[in-house]
Design a protein around this motif. Structure first.
Motif, PDB file in Angstrom:
ATOM      1  N   ASP A 103       1.794   7.645  -9.565  1.00 45.00           N
ATOM      2  CA  ASP A 103       1.458   7.895 -10.513  1.00 45.00           C
ATOM      3  C   ASP A 103       2.443   7.118 -11.195  1.00 45.00           C
ATOM      4  O   ASP A 103       1.801   6.272 -12.579  1.00 45.00           O
ATOM      5  N   GLU A 104       3.195   6.928 -11.444  1.00 43.96           N
ATOM      6  CA  GLU A 104       3.889   5.720 -11.917  1.00 43.96           C
ATOM      7  C   GLU A 104       3.593   4.789 -11.889  1.00 43.96           C
ATOM      8  O   GLU A 104       3.833   4.091 -13.167  1.00 43.96           O
ATOM      9  N   LEU A 105       3.237   4.471 -11.474  1.00 45.20           N
ATOM     10  CA  LEU A 105       2.886   2.805 -11.254  1.00 45.20           C
ATOM     11  C   LEU A 105       1.433   2.526 -11.035  1.00 45.20           C
ATOM     12  O   LEU A 105       1.449   1.945 -11.202  1.00 45.20           O
ATOM     13  N   ARG A 106       1.248   3.984 -11.727  1.00 44.98           N
ATOM     14  CA  ARG A 106      -1.036   3.321 -12.214  1.00 44.98           C
ATOM     15  C   ARG A 106      -1.180   2.387 -13.215  1.00 44.98           C
ATOM     16  O   ARG A 106      -1.650   1.797 -13.171  1.00 44.98           O
ATOM     17  N   GLU A 107       0.018   2.696 -14.101  1.00 43.07           N
ATOM     18  CA  GLU A 107      -0.270   1.565 -15.267  1.00 43.07           C
ATOM     19  C   GLU A 107      -0.247  -0.195 -14.662  1.00 43.07           C
ATOM     20  O   GLU A 107      -1.058  -0.877 -14.950  1.00 43.07           O
ATOM     21  N   ALA A 108       0.837   0.506 -14.127  1.00 44.87           N
ATOM     22  CA  ALA A 108       1.613  -1.610 -13.210  1.00 44.87           C
ATOM     23  C   ALA A 108       0.396  -1.598 -12.732  1.00 44.87           C
ATOM     24  O   ALA A 108      -0.041  -3.008 -12.817  1.00 44.87           O
ATOM     25  N   GLY A 158       2.032  -3.342  -3.008  1.00 39.55           N
ATOM     26  CA  GLY A 158       2.470  -2.170  -4.044  1.00 39.55           C
ATOM     27  C   GLY A 158       1.240  -1.240  -4.887  1.00 39.55           C
ATOM     28  O   GLY A 158       0.588  -0.576  -4.926  1.00 39.55           O
ATOM     29  N   LEU A 159       0.717  -2.741  -5.099  1.00 39.03           N
ATOM     30  CA  LEU A 159       0.157  -2.670  -6.506  1.00 39.03           C
ATOM     31  C   LEU A 159      -1.490  -2.752  -6.585  1.00 39.03           C
ATOM     32  O   LEU A 159      -2.840  -1.862  -7.623  1.00 39.03           O
ATOM     33  N   MET A 160      -1.263  -3.276  -5.128  1.00 42.30           N
ATOM     34  CA  MET A 160      -2.780  -3.166  -4.481  1.00 42.30           C
ATOM     35  C   MET A 160      -4.279  -1.885  -4.256  1.00 42.30           C
ATOM     36  O   MET A 160      -4.880  -1.891  -4.750  1.00 42.30           O
ATOM     37  N   GLY A 161      -3.298  -0.976  -3.746  1.00 40.92           N
ATOM     38  CA  GLY A 161      -4.112  -0.359  -3.500  1.00 40.92           C
ATOM     39  C   GLY A 161      -4.298   0.386  -2.005  1.00 40.92           C
ATOM     40  O   GLY A 161      -4.747   0.959  -1.861  1.00 40.92           O
ATOM     41  N   VAL A 162      -4.734  -0.929  -1.669  1.00 40.81           N
ATOM     42  CA  VAL A 162      -5.263  -0.632  -0.224  1.00 40.81           C
ATOM     43  C   VAL A 162      -4.900  -1.764   0.364  1.00 40.81           C
ATOM     44  O   VAL A 162      -3.934  -2.827  -0.352  1.00 40.81           O
ATOM     45  N   ARG A 163      -4.354  -1.687   1.850  1.00 41.73           N
ATOM     46  CA  ARG A 163      -3.769  -2.329   3.033  1.00 41.73           C
ATOM     47  C   ARG A 163      -4.635  -3.033   3.230  1.00 41.73           C
ATOM     48  O   ARG A 163      -5.477  -1.787   4.147  1.00 41.73           O
ATOM     49  N   GLU A 164      -4.976  -3.751   4.485  1.00 38.78           N
ATOM     50  CA  GLU A 164      -5.734  -4.278   5.300  1.00 38.78           C
ATOM     51  C   GLU A 164      -5.018  -4.784   6.589  1.00 38.78           C
ATOM     52  O   GLU A 164      -3.823  -5.375   6.074  1.00 38.78           O
ATOM     53  N   VAL A 165      -5.752  -4.359   7.766  1.00 44.00           N
ATOM     54  CA  VAL A 165      -5.108  -5.201   8.648  1.00 44.00           C
ATOM     55  C   VAL A 165      -6.192  -5.747  10.106  1.00 44.00           C
ATOM     56  O   VAL A 165      -6.879  -5.215   9.767  1.00 44.00           O
TER      57      VAL A 165
END
Lengths: 806, 342
Positions: A577-582, A599-606
């Motif tokens: 949550d605290e990173l949401r804005e960033a 860490g800001l992307m919100g989606v990890r692709e493998v």
């Protein structure tokens, strides 16, 4: 094309024009023909008209074509003796490709055909035969009055060129291409109508409406039809002729690109107000739909109610109609982005909104207003007012853009003569001053796309002709290569294909049920606006897409097969949550601040390799048995892709609990392999079919490790077999690992060649037969080999309680 | 009968036995019978020592000669018989060569991937590197950095799949170019193959498809370099004889912008009923242009010093044209009847 000739002279066939325009300006989407393509149409006078003796619905006419009388059978009943009609003569070719012949219809000869408006390409009207007024002289070609055939080019205008939304713009463009002149008709009319100032004009939403002009045209004759020439141009442009007033506004829009709206002055209360919509305000449009407005909607209203959703569509209320004699004409400029948003929100795109949304030139308003005024003095005989109410607080002035010839030559890769560049820019309407190799172009306001030097370079380049640009290759100062990872991906694909599998590429989105059916619990990434619920989430595994494909194959009758796919899977990796804005800042601006972008992307692709084997993987030959999908078939593939991998039994909800394994590379989990759980197979429509599958991280596969030469000596190898009895539960892999861990210098190879349970092996036990190959630095003696086998044997006995079978 | 006579007799018996033997086994019997350890001739040889000296020489000589003669006859007869036996065996081993062989399963690569590999290899050969990026892309990289800020009309041209706020499935691989330029200074020569997504579905549009985009930024790059590069690529993919032409176009991140047509590699414009080009003679192949100075500025390159070109093509569409596939949707259904044709 006849219309285009009004503005410039050129001598090109339609095909040449299409080619030229495509190569120098804009793509031509289509070429359409209307009316009579080739042949003769003459004015005739009906002499006799009566019913066809042999057919109820047909009539027969005697028509004077000027000196000769012919008999024509007609389908429509509206001609009468004395009526003038357009007769197309036999031998003519119509736009749909049919060639007209002298024919007998129900026993009566028919010479040619009396034409409807549709047949002449004037309108969609096919209700009756077009009756001409007395100004048309009998026997003269109709083409003396208006063109009987038309070729229409459909130009696919790119969004940066709203100036080409009008015929004049197209003429200007063509003139620039052909290095010729074009003519803009001078609007002239007699004013003196009722004053516009009887009405008010108030623009409240200035930000959305840079310009608004209003002029009254009074003394109009009610219920007039636009002249034939105008109607046929409107029809050819793909619009519908309506009445003299509306047609005049549409005609001028088609000519200039400037949309124009006409209000019935009698129905406008006090004056025009340009304002934002009020929350909950409703308006019933011409198309009969009622729309709810909000504050983002720009509305043209009077003092009482909304009349038009600006730039898009008017309400029934104040439209001009059959009885209109006094009109208020609007020519305005609206902010394009707002028009797009409103039009998208309402799901309503019109000829007008399509033009406004690209951003029109506000200076076009005045000419269009004069032009439509002139048109309205003609057919409906109106009188424009002497005064125009105008709101245009910040007039747009032409702007200057420099062009360095050297820069143009660099970008285009061809020589550009100064005179040539100046000529081309001037043809586009620029004023050009020369100053030591720099051309200062003053750009006309209708070319809002020409803002920078590169924009001018493009104009000069395309008008000179891109075919003049010579082909060359740059000297690339680096060695090209695939990275090791890219090379591996390609190796994996080729390897699997060589092993007999077929490469599939499937959509990475699927239904919610994928997750449920497979019992997956990873964070799933959801689409906000999927095409359908069947594609609402991104895959977290390659498996479901390949299973769906396999089910489809089964439905179409295949007996089995092997599919593989390399692609990405997606896991939700929701930032704290605290990173949401960033995270939002990063996504919108690319700024990471102090954070890690990952860490800001919100989606990890493998990246994954997925394989599904189903049914009969290899059909039986006349001398070999068929091979069915099974655990060991799939495992063999894993062993090829990840040599040295370890396999540990694993419980996965979608796999057969006794026939599935985790694949380990070192201590790292590289994926899984196993047979599909029968229940899951059922859910995917694969019930009763043997299915084996695997999924591996492509990063962790290393099918062909870098080879390393091991020296060998030319001494004979010695083979020995050893069969032992162990308890059923003992994994053979553990026994093999034990043997490998001995690191015997003499043991060159070990393989398992038989595993057997059942009589005579005691209940609860199995027999495992190993084949060993020994090879040393010199020829081995029996004693040496015996001692080595004995060593292996005693280890197996100690560790697994194995008993040697004799 | 003298010993010598007996030898002669044995010899002729042996020779006739040899010539009447029909198999290598019979011949072996003959050898044992006449030359073996307990054969009469061998016995005679062993007994030479007991003979009178004048006889010894004669018997010794004739017995040796007899042995040699029999051996020679055996040898040549054995060869004869063995050859015949071998022939018979081979005759018996004959198979029906028209029966199918043991099946070797043939696998298949996806047609789009074949085109992508082909195009990528071409550019790698010219010195390009391959750059890749994520399929889930941020608003900034997918749009804003390419000159398409929020609310820009060009956003409406592309139907985007949106995810969580500020994220979408990439609508083109152009974002990879920006990402590359942000971490690397010029010169840049890259191609970016990959899957892209648009919210669209009909016979010629699928919600996912492939792009190969390319970018070159260096000192002195011109539209001529772009044209030469793409021309060479078209000839690599579609054959040496194809021609190319450029048409002006419009893209947000290039100026000037062009589209590239390739002459129909089937009919070269000679067949009005051609199924591939529909009689047009040209196939629309890709969009390209000189990199917009605004894009170079965005990533911190000096547009006065560096110029560049970018291009983007659809390998699926190229595969459709190249292999004659009428419906794009077939590419992504995993249908073996389709995949096994490539």
């Amino acid at each position: 094309l006849n219309w285009l000739h009004e503005y410039l002279d050129y001598d090109l066939s339609a095909a040449e024009l299409v080619d030229l325009f495509s190569l120098r300006s804009q793509e031509i989407d289509g070429v359409y023909r209307l009316g009579v393509t080739d042949g003769e149409v003459v004015v005739g006078e009906v002499v006799e008209f009566g019913p066809h003796p042999n057919a109820d619905r047909l009539s027969v006419a005697k028509v004077d074509l000027g000196g000769r009388e012919v008999q024509i059978v007609a389908g429509a009943p509206n001609p009468y003796p004395g009526a003038r009609v357009a007769v197309v003569l036999p031998g003519s070719v119509m736009s749909n490709g049919t060639k007209l012949r002298e024919a007998k219809l129900r026993g009566l000869k028919s010479y040619g055909m009396m034409m409807s408006e549709r047949e002449l390409g004037i309108s969609a009207d096919h209700g009756g035969i077009l009756l001409l007024d007395d100004s048309y002289e009998v026997g003269r070609p109709v083409a003396d009055y208006f063109p009987v055939g038309e070729t229409v080019l459909d130009i696919d205008v790119t969004p940066n060129r709203p100036d080409l939304w009008g015929m004049i713009g197209v003429a200007r463009e063509l003139a620039a291409i052909l290095k010729t002149d074009y003519r803009v008709p001078e609007p002239s009319f007699e004013a003196g109508g009722e004053p516009t100032r009887d009405f008010g004009l108030r623009v409240e939403a200035e930000d959305l409406c840079p310009r608004y002009d209003l002029r009254r045209v009074s003394d109009l004759q009610a219920g007039q039809e636009a002249p034939l020439w105008m109607r046929r141009r409107i029809y050819a442009a793909g619009m519908r002729p309506i009445n003299a007033i509306v047609d005049a506004t549409n005609y001028v829009m088609l000519e200039t690109g400037q949309p124009i709206h006409a209000f019935d002055a009698a129905r406008v209360h006090e004056g025009i107000v340009v304002r934002r919509g009020r929350a909950g305000e409703k308006i019933t449009l011409l198309d009969g739909s009622t729309r709810v407005l909000n504050e983002e909607t720009l509305v043209i209203a009077d003092e009482e109610r909304g009349l038009v959703i600006a730039g898009i569509m008017g309400a029934e209320d104040a439209e001009v109609g059959e009885e209109t004699t006094d009109a208020l004409i609007e020519a305005a400029n609206f902010e394009g982005r707002n028009i797009i948003q409103t039009s998208q929100k309402l799901g309503l795109r019109t000829d007008a909104s399509g033009r406004f949304e690209r951003g029109l030139d506000p200076n076009m308003v005045a000419y269009a207003m004069d032009r439509v005024s002139a048109m309205l003095t003609q057919a409906p005989g109106g009188k424009p007012a002497d005064d125009t109410l105008s709101h245009y607080p910040e007039p747009v002035e032409p702007w200057g853009v420099p062009l360095r010839l050297g820069r143009a030559e660099l970008l285009l890769g061809m020589p550009v003569q100064e005179d040539e560049a100046v000529g081309r820019l001037e043809a586009l309407g620029c004023e050009v001053e020369r100053e030591d190799g720099v051309l200062w172009a003053t750009v006309p306001t209708f070319r809002r796309d020409l803002r920078r030097e590169a924009d001018l370079v493009e104009e000069v380049g395309r008008l000179i002709g891109l075919d003049k640009v010579p082909e060359s290759l740059p000297a690339v100062p680096q060695a090209g290569a695939l990275t090791a990872a890219q090379h591996k991906i390609r190796l994996l694909r080729h390897l699997l294909a060589d092993l007999g599998l077929s490469e599939a590429i499937t959509y990475p989105f699927g239904p919610e049920r994928w997750k449920l059916d497979l019992g997956l619990d990873d964070g799933v990434v959801a689409l906000e606006n999927p095409l359908s619920a069947e594609g609402g989430t991104l895959r977290t595994s390659m498996l479901p897409g390949l299973l769906d494909a396999m089910a489809r194959n089964r439905a179409f009758g295949t007996r089995g097969g092997a599919l593989f796919e390399l692609g990405n899977v997606f896991f939700a990796d929701v930032p704290l949550d605290e990173l949401r804005e960033a995270a939002l800042l990063f996504r919108m601006t690319g700024e990471t601040g102090a954070h890690d972008a990952g860490g800001l992307m919100g989606v990890r692709e493998v990246g994954k390799v997925g394989v599904v084997l189903a049914g009969t993987v290899r059909p039986a030959g006349w001398n070999v048995p068929e091979i069915q999908a099974g655990f060991f078939e799939a495992k063999g593939l894993v062993e090829r892709l990840v040599p040295g991998a370890r396999f540990v039994p694993v419980a996965r909800p979608y796999l057969h609990p006794g026939r599935s394994a985790m694949v380990l590379v070192g201590e790292e989990e590289a994926g899984w392999v196993g047979e599909l759980h029968p229940e899951v197979a059922g859910k995917f429509g694969l019930r009763g079919w043997p299915i084996a599958a695997l999924e591996l991280d492509s990063d962790l596969c290393h099918p062909d490790p870098e080879p390393r030469f091991e020296p060998f000596v030319n001494v004979p190898a010695v083979a020995r077999d050893l069969a032992v009895l162990v308890e059923e539960r003992i994994p053979v892999g553990d026994m093999l690992r034990l043997v490998a861990d001995l690191q015997s210098p003499l043991l060159a190879e070990v393989r398992v060649f038989d595993v057997y349970a059942g009589s005579p092996v005691p209940e609860g036990y199995k027999s495992v037969a190993f084949g060993f190959t020994f090879q040393g630095q010199k020829t081995l003696t029996d004693e040496e080999v015996d001692s080595e086998v004995g060593c292996i044997r005693s280890k197996l006995e100690d560790e697994f309680d194995a008993r040697v079978r004799s | 009968m003298t010993v010598s006579e007996r030898i002669e007799q044995l010899k002729s018996e042996a020779l006739s036995a040899v010539s009447s033997s029909a198999s290598t086994a019979d011949l072996e019997d003959v050898r044992v019978r006449f030359l073996g350890r307990s054969a009469e001739l061998t016995e005679i040889k062993k007994s030479i020592g007991t003979l009178a000296p004048e006889e010894r020489k004669e018997v010794g000589r004739s017995s040796n000669l007899a042995s040699l003669e029999i051996e020679a006859a055996l040898g040549s007869r054995t060869e004869e018989v063995a050859a015949r036996e071998r022939e018979e065996r081979l005759r018996a081993e004959a198979v029906d060569v028209t029966l199918p062989g043991v099946p070797v399963q043939r696998g298949h690569l996806h047609p789009s991937q074949m085109v992508i590999d082909d195009v990528v290899d071409f550019f790698v050969g010219l010195g390009y590197r391959v750059a890749e990026g994520p399929e889930v892309e941020t608003d900034y990289f997918n749009f804003t950095a390419l000159g398409i800020p929020p609310g820009h009309p060009a956003r409406s041209m592309q139907d985007t799949f949106f995810l969580d706020e500020g994220l979408s499935l990439r609508t083109h691989t152009s974002a990879v170019q920006i990402r590359t330029m942000l971490v690397q200074g010029p010169p840049v020569y890259i191609v970016c193959p990959g899957r892209v997504y648009r919210r669209d579905s009909d016979p010629t549009h699928t919600p996912m498809f492939h792009q190969v985009e390319g970018l070159a930024v260096d000192r002195g790059l011109t539209l001529g370099h772009l044209k030469g590069t793409l021309g060479a690529m078209a000839r690599h993919v579609f054959g040496e004889d194809v021609e190319i032409r450029l048409r002006p176009s419009y893209f947000q991140y290039t100026e000037p912008s062009v589209e590239l047509d390739v002459s129909c590699f089937v009919c070269a414009g000679t067949d009005p009923a051609c199924k591939v080009c529909k009689g047009a003679g040209w196939l629309e192949m890709l969009g390209a242009g000189m990199v917009d100075p605004g894009v170079l500025e965005e990533v911190g390159y000096d547009p006065e010093e560096y110029t560049g070109y970018a291009f983007g093509m659809g390998p699926d569409r190229m595969a459709m044209v190249k292999y004659g596939v009428p419906d794009l949707r077939l590419f992504f259904e995993g249908d073996l009847r389709f995949l096994r044709q490539f």
